[in-house]
Design an enzyme around this catalytic site. Structure first.
Site, PDB file in Angstrom:
ATOM      1  N   ASP A 103       1.631   6.464   5.494  1.00  0.00           N
ATOM      2  CA  ASP A 103       0.656   5.509   4.964  1.00  0.00           C
ATOM      3  C   ASP A 103       1.169   4.778   3.714  1.00  0.00           C
ATOM      4  O   ASP A 103       0.441   4.013   3.094  1.00  0.00           O
ATOM      5  CB  ASP A 103      -0.680   6.225   4.677  1.00  0.00           C
ATOM      6  CG  ASP A 103      -1.886   5.323   4.866  1.00  0.00           C
ATOM      7  OD1 ASP A 103      -1.742   4.269   5.516  1.00  0.00           O
ATOM      8  OD2 ASP A 103      -2.959   5.667   4.348  1.00  0.00           O
ATOM      9  N   ARG A 132      -7.676  -0.440   1.002  1.00  0.00           N
ATOM     10  CA  ARG A 132      -8.215  -1.658   0.378  1.00  0.00           C
ATOM     11  C   ARG A 132      -8.619  -1.393  -1.077  1.00  0.00           C
ATOM     12  O   ARG A 132      -8.610  -2.310  -1.899  1.00  0.00           O
ATOM     13  CB  ARG A 132      -9.383  -2.194   1.211  1.00  0.00           C
ATOM     14  CG  ARG A 132     -10.523  -1.230   1.351  1.00  0.00           C
ATOM     15  CD  ARG A 132     -11.439  -1.573   2.524  1.00  0.00           C
ATOM     16  NE  ARG A 132     -10.899  -1.121   3.810  1.00  0.00           N
ATOM     17  CZ  ARG A 132     -11.497  -1.328   4.983  1.00  0.00           C
ATOM     18  NH1 ARG A 132     -12.653  -1.977   5.037  1.00  0.00           N
ATOM     19  NH2 ARG A 132     -10.957  -0.884   6.096  1.00  0.00           N
ATOM     20  N   LYS A 164     -10.072  13.081   8.006  1.00  0.00           N
ATOM     21  CA  LYS A 164      -9.606  12.716   9.338  1.00  0.00           C
ATOM     22  C   LYS A 164      -9.555  13.950  10.239  1.00  0.00           C
ATOM     23  O   LYS A 164      -9.395  15.067   9.752  1.00  0.00           O
ATOM     24  CB  LYS A 164      -8.174  12.143   9.244  1.00  0.00           C
ATOM     25  CG  LYS A 164      -8.084  10.784   8.588  1.00  0.00           C
ATOM     26  CD  LYS A 164      -6.647  10.286   8.561  1.00  0.00           C
ATOM     27  CE  LYS A 164      -6.535   8.924   7.919  1.00  0.00           C
ATOM     28  NZ  LYS A 164      -7.196   7.848   8.702  1.00  0.00           N
ATOM     29  N   LYS A 215       0.859  -1.182   0.000  1.00  0.00           N
ATOM     30  CA  LYS A 215       0.000   0.000   0.000  1.00  0.00           C
ATOM     31  C   LYS A 215       0.896   1.232   0.000  1.00  0.00           C
ATOM     32  O   LYS A 215       1.698   1.429   0.906  1.00  0.00           O
ATOM     33  CB  LYS A 215      -0.904   0.013   1.239  1.00  0.00           C
ATOM     34  CG  LYS A 215      -1.665   1.328   1.440  1.00  0.00           C
ATOM     35  CD  LYS A 215      -2.586   1.303   2.676  1.00  0.00           C
ATOM     36  CE  LYS A 215      -3.200   2.676   2.943  1.00  0.00           C
ATOM     37  NZ  LYS A 215      -4.052   2.697   4.163  1.00  0.00           N
ATOM     38  N   ASP A 270      -2.536  10.303   3.483  1.00  0.00           N
ATOM     39  CA  ASP A 270      -3.937   9.922   3.658  1.00  0.00           C
ATOM     40  C   ASP A 270      -4.661  10.953   4.520  1.00  0.00           C
ATOM     41  O   ASP A 270      -4.599  10.914   5.743  1.00  0.00           O
ATOM     42  CB  ASP A 270      -4.005   8.530   4.311  1.00  0.00           C
ATOM     43  CG  ASP A 270      -5.447   8.063   4.502  1.00  0.00           C
ATOM     44  OD1 ASP A 270      -6.361   8.696   3.930  1.00  0.00           O
ATOM     45  OD2 ASP A 270      -5.653   7.051   5.212  1.00  0.00           O
ATOM     46  N   GLU A 273      -9.423   3.762   2.077  1.00  0.00           N
ATOM     47  CA  GLU A 273      -8.899   3.838   0.714  1.00  0.00           C
ATOM     48  C   GLU A 273      -7.838   2.782   0.420  1.00  0.00           C
ATOM     49  O   GLU A 273      -7.618   2.424  -0.728  1.00  0.00           O
ATOM     50  CB  GLU A 273      -8.320   5.239   0.452  1.00  0.00           C
ATOM     51  CG  GLU A 273      -6.865   5.465   0.907  1.00  0.00           C
ATOM     52  CD  GLU A 273      -6.644   5.322   2.410  1.00  0.00           C
ATOM     53  OE1 GLU A 273      -7.625   5.440   3.159  1.00  0.00           O
ATOM     54  OE2 GLU A 273      -5.503   5.074   2.824  1.00  0.00           O
ATOM     55  N   ASP A 281     -12.168   7.183   3.626  1.00  0.00           N
ATOM     56  CA  ASP A 281     -10.948   6.956   4.404  1.00  0.00           C
ATOM     57  C   ASP A 281     -10.546   5.478   4.403  1.00  0.00           C
ATOM     58  O   ASP A 281      -9.435   5.131   4.803  1.00  0.00           O
ATOM     59  CB  ASP A 281     -11.165   7.456   5.846  1.00  0.00           C
ATOM     60  CG  ASP A 281      -9.862   7.684   6.583  1.00  0.00           C
ATOM     61  OD1 ASP A 281      -8.784   7.586   5.946  1.00  0.00           O
ATOM     62  OD2 ASP A 281      -9.912   7.954   7.797  1.00  0.00           O
TER      63      ASP A 281
HETATM   64  N1  BES Z   1      -4.223   4.585   6.869  1.00  0.00           N
HETATM   65  C1  BES Z   1      -5.396   4.386   7.639  1.00  0.00           C
HETATM   66  C2  BES Z   1      -5.192   3.404   8.779  1.00  0.00           C
HETATM   67  C3  BES Z   1      -4.413   3.909   9.956  1.00  0.00           C
HETATM   68  C4  BES Z   1      -4.965   4.799  10.849  1.00  0.00           C
HETATM   69  C5  BES Z   1      -3.125   3.452  10.170  1.00  0.00           C
HETATM   70  C6  BES Z   1      -4.228   5.236  11.928  1.00  0.00           C
HETATM   71  C7  BES Z   1      -2.412   3.862  11.266  1.00  0.00           C
HETATM   72  C8  BES Z   1      -2.954   4.783  12.149  1.00  0.00           C
HETATM   73  C9  BES Z   1      -6.492   3.839   6.765  1.00  0.00           C
HETATM   74  O1  BES Z   1      -6.522   4.298   5.456  1.00  0.00           O
HETATM   75  C10 BES Z   1      -7.781   4.251   7.380  1.00  0.00           C
HETATM   76  O2  BES Z   1      -8.057   5.419   7.413  1.00  0.00           O
HETATM   77  N2  BES Z   1      -8.553   3.283   7.861  1.00  0.00           N
HETATM   78  C11 BES Z   1      -9.781   3.556   8.509  1.00  0.00           C
HETATM   79  C12 BES Z   1     -10.777   2.530   8.041  1.00  0.00           C
HETATM   80  C13 BES Z   1     -12.185   2.800   8.496  1.00  0.00           C
HETATM   81  C14 BES Z   1     -12.704   4.038   7.810  1.00  0.00           C
HETATM   82  C15 BES Z   1     -13.034   1.611   8.175  1.00  0.00           C
HETATM   83  C16 BES Z   1      -9.565   3.452  10.006  1.00  0.00           C
HETATM   84  O3  BES Z   1      -8.809   2.563  10.457  1.00  0.00           O
HETATM   85  O4  BES Z   1     -10.100   4.266  10.726  1.00  0.00           O
HETATM   86 ZN    ZN Z   2      -4.744   4.878   4.694  1.00  0.00          ZN
HETATM   87 MN    MN Z   3      -7.601   6.117   5.258  1.00  0.00          MN
END
Ligand code: BES
Ligand code: ZN
Ligand code: MN
Length: 497
Positions: A292, A355, A281, A269, A274, A353, A351
């Site tokens: 990210d 996947r 966020k 990834k 992000d 994204e 968010d």
């Molecule tokens: N890159 C983030 C995941 C992340 C968040 C990694 C904080 C490390 C620290 C990912 O793209 C994301 O935003 N995931 C969301 C998914 C949710 C919207 C289902 C998350 O984990 O909040």
């Molecule tokens: Zn992300």
């Molecule tokens: Mn995200």
């Protein structure tokens, strides 16, 4: 830094520094005992007087000892002998590094590789010693204008001792492996630490070209947005829509095996920043979303290690690089997109994204008829809730592959932990309007993300590493860790023999 291997007694080393261990309760290790005999019991005297009792983290630098030919002797506290495990060994190497820094010694001969570590042989100790030293030298100061804390005399070489000449060959191999793993981790850290205004999808593409130019067995291939459109990568492109930076699909081939042997494939990834997109966020700690792309960085680091070690296997690295931004053109919650696999996705949260970029890269991976595919992603905050910052989340569709990765992680001190998958969890991805939604609700957020990916990996053996908790550190030690380059390189080393 250079790493070498040598056999021979410590009192005979004409080295700038001979490093030996002291065990808790003032017990000299066997190398220390040998030194002690050559200098008329000077070391045992010091230890008896209480200058050093062998606790973990202790060190004592001694100069020009009568009877010895080395310039310095460095005593390192090892803790209790019975408790000497992986962590204690790494701690000893860290203590050695700290004591050697600014010591004036430009090289050292290290007998810590002869210390007994629970369940570990000399080969492991040298590999881990070299890797740990290499990663301890890492600094990220290319964007600081100050000079930094460069020492007067820099440490250039560590020579690890082996018990006898018979182990020289294996020891040398271990040192080379540790060195390559450490360098791979440091490359991953450099890319991870570089901020989003430098490290863009285009920059990652250029880095792939540079890496390939340095190694004859590597070749890089870049797909721009037009090429991805032709392939129908609607999910990856949907993420990139809101950004001024063009997305890239980066493919790096390592050819070390026969032409017709199936490649191990790594998919990273590479979200270079992000923001969350329209599902933006909160601003606290958002700077950390420059990390990210650490999954992508680990693919770079691992490919470099594999190339340096000239492993007799084929490997393909695929990086899905894009920036996730809010914009008038960005995808919106509720939008339905069509992935390269032709499955449709309702984007309930922009968010989620990672996947989306990965699913198209995973479909693209099919064309290489891979022996196995491992994707690496800072995918879910839920992975931090489940496992904290110590172990990677691991899921997959092949228990053999999952077990290979679990044991590579244990061997390399870069541990993963398997999370369950199954139809119960798959149900959480149900959409009223498309083949699936891109989120599965609060419960088991890491698992439903894995389930999403599993719908794109049915044609090969696949595993997924969620490195959201392990890829970087926050706080005053903020920075990329270089994980899981050690796990991945160890896995490929294991496949190569
Ligand atoms: N890159 C983030 C995941 C992340 C968040 C990694 C904080 C490390 C620290 C990912 O793209 C994301 O935003 N995931 C969301 C998914 C949710 C919207 C289902 C998350 O984990 O909040
Ligand atoms: Zn992300
Ligand atoms: Mn995200």
């Amino acid at each position: 830094m250079e790493y070498a291997v040598k056999s021979g007694s410590p009192e005979k080393q004409r080295s700038a520094c001979v490093v030996v261990g002291v065990l808790e309760h003032r017990r000299l290790s066997s190398a220390a005992t040998q030194l002690d005999q050559a200098c008329d019991g000077y070391l045992s005297q010091l230890v008896r007087r209480g200058d050093m009792d062998g606790r973990q983290g202790q060190s004592l630098m001694l100069h020009r000892i009568a009877g010895l030919v080395c310039d310095r002797v460095l005593l390192i506290g090892l803790g209790r002998e019975r408790e000497c495990d992986d962590r204690a060994f790494s701690k000893a190497i860290e203590t050695m590094d700290a004591a050697l820094r600014n010591s004036g010694a430009s090289e050292a001969t290290c007998y810590l590789s002869e210390i007994g570590v629970k369940g570990r042989d000399v080969f492991w100790r040298i590999r881990t010693g070299a890797r740990t030293m290499e990663t301890l030298q890492y600094r990220f100061d290319r964007l600081k204008t100050g000079k930094g804390d460069a020492p007067g005399v820099a440490l250039r070489r560590i020579t690890f001792s082996v018990p006898s000449r018979r182990e020289l060959g294996d020891g040398d191999k271990a040192a080379r492996e540790g060195h390559a793993m450490g360098r791979g981790m440091n490359l991953a850290r450099d890319l991870g630490n570089l901020p989003g205004n430098y490290c863009t999808p285009r920059y990652l593409g250029e880095q792939a070209g540079d890496l390939a130019a340095r190694h004859p067995r590597l070749e890089a291939q870049l797909l721009d947005e037009t090429a991805m459109e032709e392939l129908g990568m609607g999910a990856l492109l949907a993420v990139s829509r809101g950004s001024q930076e063009e997305a890239r699909l980066i493919v790096v081939h390592y050819r070390g095996g026969d032409n017709d042997t199936a490649p191990y494939t790594l998919v990273g990834k590479g979200i270079t920043f992000d923001t969350g997109g329209i599902s933006i966020k909160p601003s606290a700690s958002m700077d950390e979303m420059k990390f990210d792309m650490c999954g992508a960085a680990s693919v770079f680091g691992t490919m470099q290690a594999v190339a340096e070690l000239e492993l007799p296997i084929n490997v393909v690295g695929i990086i899905a690089a894009a920036e996730n931004m809010p914009d008038g053109r960005a995808i919106k919650p509720g939008d339905i997109i069509t992935s390269m696999s032709s499955q449709t996705i309702e984007v309930l949260n922009t968010d989620a994204e990672g996947r989306l970029v990965l699913c198209d890269a995973l479909t693209y991976a099919e064309r290489f008829r891979p022996a196995a595919v491992v994707d690496i992603a800072t995918l879910t905050g839920a992975a931090i809730v489940a496992l904290g910052h110590h172990t990677h989340g691991l899921m997959g569709n092949s228990s053999t592959l999952v077990n290979e990765l679990l044991s590579a992680g244990k061997a390399a001190g870069d541990r993963a932990w398997e999370l369950p998958m199954g139809d119960e969890y798959q149900e959480q991805l149900k959409s009223n309007f498309a083949d699936m939604a891109n989120i599965g609700g609060q419960p088991a957020g890491s698992i439903t993300a894995g389930c999403f990916l599993s719908r794109y990996t049915r044609r090969y053996r696949w595993a997924h590493l969620d490195i959201a908790g392990t890829a970087w550190k926050s706080g005053d030690q903020k920075g990329a860790t270089g994980r899981p380059v050690a796990l991945l390189s160890q896995w490929l080393l294991d496949r190569a023999c």
